[in-house]
Design a protein around this motif. Sequence first.
Motif, PDB file in Angstrom:
ATOM      1  N   LEU A 197      -9.394   2.133  -1.508  1.00 57.09           N
ATOM      2  CA  LEU A 197      -7.975   1.933  -1.770  1.00 57.09           C
ATOM      3  C   LEU A 197      -7.239   2.068  -0.442  1.00 57.09           C
ATOM      4  O   LEU A 197      -7.507   2.984   0.329  1.00 57.09           O
ATOM      5  N   MET A 198      -6.342   1.159  -0.147  1.00 62.61           N
ATOM      6  CA  MET A 198      -5.607   1.219   1.116  1.00 62.61           C
ATOM      7  C   MET A 198      -4.116   1.168   0.818  1.00 62.61           C
ATOM      8  O   MET A 198      -3.623   0.208   0.228  1.00 62.61           O
ATOM      9  N   ASP A 199      -3.425   2.222   1.245  1.00 61.12           N
ATOM     10  CA  ASP A 199      -1.996   2.302   0.980  1.00 61.12           C
ATOM     11  C   ASP A 199      -1.229   1.930   2.249  1.00 61.12           C
ATOM     12  O   ASP A 199      -1.083   2.751   3.146  1.00 61.12           O
ATOM     13  N   GLU A 200      -0.797   0.696   2.330  1.00 59.07           N
ATOM     14  CA  GLU A 200      -0.107   0.187   3.527  1.00 59.07           C
ATOM     15  C   GLU A 200      -0.821   0.563   4.819  1.00 59.07           C
ATOM     16  O   GLU A 200      -0.235   1.200   5.696  1.00 59.07           O
ATOM     17  N   PRO A 201      -2.052   0.153   4.974  1.00 60.58           N
ATOM     18  CA  PRO A 201      -2.854   0.637   6.098  1.00 60.58           C
ATOM     19  C   PRO A 201      -2.403   0.103   7.450  1.00 60.58           C
ATOM     20  O   PRO A 201      -2.835   0.616   8.480  1.00 60.58           O
ATOM     21  N   CYS A 202      -1.560  -0.912   7.464  1.00 60.02           N
ATOM     22  CA  CYS A 202      -1.182  -1.520   8.750  1.00 60.02           C
ATOM     23  C   CYS A 202       0.284  -1.316   9.087  1.00 60.02           C
ATOM     24  O   CYS A 202       0.754  -1.836  10.102  1.00 60.02           O
ATOM     25  N   SER A 203       1.009  -0.591   8.263  1.00 63.06           N
ATOM     26  CA  SER A 203       2.458  -0.553   8.485  1.00 63.06           C
ATOM     27  C   SER A 203       2.822   0.204   9.759  1.00 63.06           C
ATOM     28  O   SER A 203       3.906   0.024  10.286  1.00 63.06           O
ATOM     29  N   ALA A 204       1.883   1.032  10.264  1.00 66.50           N
ATOM     30  CA  ALA A 204       2.192   1.746  11.507  1.00 66.50           C
ATOM     31  C   ALA A 204       1.526   1.098  12.718  1.00 66.50           C
ATOM     32  O   ALA A 204       1.512   1.669  13.799  1.00 66.50           O
ATOM     33  N   LEU A 205       0.982  -0.104  12.526  1.00 68.07           N
ATOM     34  CA  LEU A 205       0.183  -0.712  13.596  1.00 68.07           C
ATOM     35  C   LEU A 205       0.836  -1.959  14.185  1.00 68.07           C
ATOM     36  O   LEU A 205       1.602  -2.640  13.505  1.00 68.07           O
ATOM     37  N   ASP A 206       0.494  -2.264  15.430  1.00 67.52           N
ATOM     38  CA  ASP A 206       0.999  -3.486  16.059  1.00 67.52           C
ATOM     39  C   ASP A 206       0.202  -4.695  15.541  1.00 67.52           C
ATOM     40  O   ASP A 206      -0.805  -4.530  14.853  1.00 67.52           O
ATOM     41  N   PRO A 207       0.662  -5.919  15.853  1.00 70.28           N
ATOM     42  CA  PRO A 207       0.012  -7.100  15.258  1.00 70.28           C
ATOM     43  C   PRO A 207      -1.464  -7.237  15.626  1.00 70.28           C
ATOM     44  O   PRO A 207      -2.257  -7.724  14.810  1.00 70.28           O
TER      45      PRO A 207
END
Lengths: 287, 214
Positions: A197-207
Amino acid sequence: MASNDTHTTTRPSVAIHPAGTTASGTEPAGAPVMQLRDVSVYYGSYEAVRGTTMPIQQNQVTAMIGPSGCGKSTVLRALNRMNDPIPGARVSGEVSFHGQDLYARDVDPIQVRRHIGMVFQKPNPFPKSIFDNVAYGLRINGIKGRLDDHVEEALTQAALWDEVKDKLRKSALALSGGQQQRLCIARTIAVKPEVILMDEPCSALDPIATAKIEDLMVELTNDYTIVIVTHNMQQAARVSHHTAFFTAEVDEQQVRHGRLVEFSQTGKLFTNPADKRTEDYITGRFG
Amino acid sequence: MVRDIQDEQLDRLTGVLAAMSREAAAAIRGASAALFDADRAAAEAVVAGDVVLDRYRAEAEAMIPEVLVRHQPVASDLRLVVCALRIAASLERMGDLAVHIAKVVLMRHPVGVVPQQAAAVLSTMADAAARMADKAAVVLATRDQVDATQLGLDDDEVDAAEKRLLSLLVSGWPYGVESAIDLALVARYYERYADHAVNVARQVVFLVTGTIRL
């Protein structure tokens, strides 16, 4: 994949339900590995999400999208009983995993999370070495075999091995945000769950880091089933096979509840959604 | 706010298509008038006017990638953009076919292209084609599926008329081979024109329903 053999042999049989039968491997291809039936989640007397019914298909990415407060993260957390520690949190309906009710009385939530792992929005490595982060779950689960091999395999699967193999004893906190998130994925897959399960896993990451995690999600579907909550609709469109759109609705008593509006194949949902509320949300015609 | 900018661009795109549909209808009317009256000036006007449709098409084609890049449209917005590409191509082609008819007129001028025996059947085609262009323009504006489906019936009329004309041409046509070729070509231009009008309507059905009718 070279690790396939190890993978099958070391993944424990589905035994979260002591008296239950193992259904793993008997389903037809593409069968749901999990199924939600009329699932509502309550915090005390407040019904946060109402009547969710949807499948989670094996070896696919299922995305859950919707505005803040629509209940998508609540539903995600209900999939591995992460809401349990919240006082007053309660689930009605059925969340089943290989046909077994995850909320049955004799099911051990620790075992549930062993089979259904979670990666969070903010990378949260332990303040330990890179190696120990990945080895942590292996140690407490008493996984046999050479620890080094398991750690390397998990880091390789998480597409991080080449970047960290020469500094395994360095602190995980010294890694970049994107690397930390991949480390958390490695930590999750080290214990060989079936579902991640991944809860917004990229929202803190750059493109760039986001693209690496997205590549990884696609790669991981060879071995795992992934459920992702994301605010980034393009991300859902890029990586997922199925998409569930949730929204928040106000009932007759003026109380807000999260609700599943539409569950469809991702291509269909983004080109020709069945429900006007989906159309309005994804095209940006809010409120 | 940003959503308004997207709406504005999509409205502009729809506006371009509406203008193109009016131009395409005017072109076929002009070409038919030139054809039946052997009117050189009318034919020249159709040929000269085609550049307007070409410009509109270029404008639509320039707008579409920009909308895609800036707004990543989905759902009905995405279908509109995809349809707009196809619709603009069809409308531009309809203009070209009207030009082809006008050029046949210019090539034979001052002699007329349409002898008495062919006048009735060709004017059936000309009327149906003009009617279809008008309907396509209406359907573009109203997005009415029933009207869109109607266009198929008009198209059947055009196809049947073309067959009638061709059978006239192959059974003892008294005006020579050159005339028969001219008329066969003109009939084919009308028939293709009508097909493109049907395509415009089909695209509108796709835009509304999200499904393609074969």
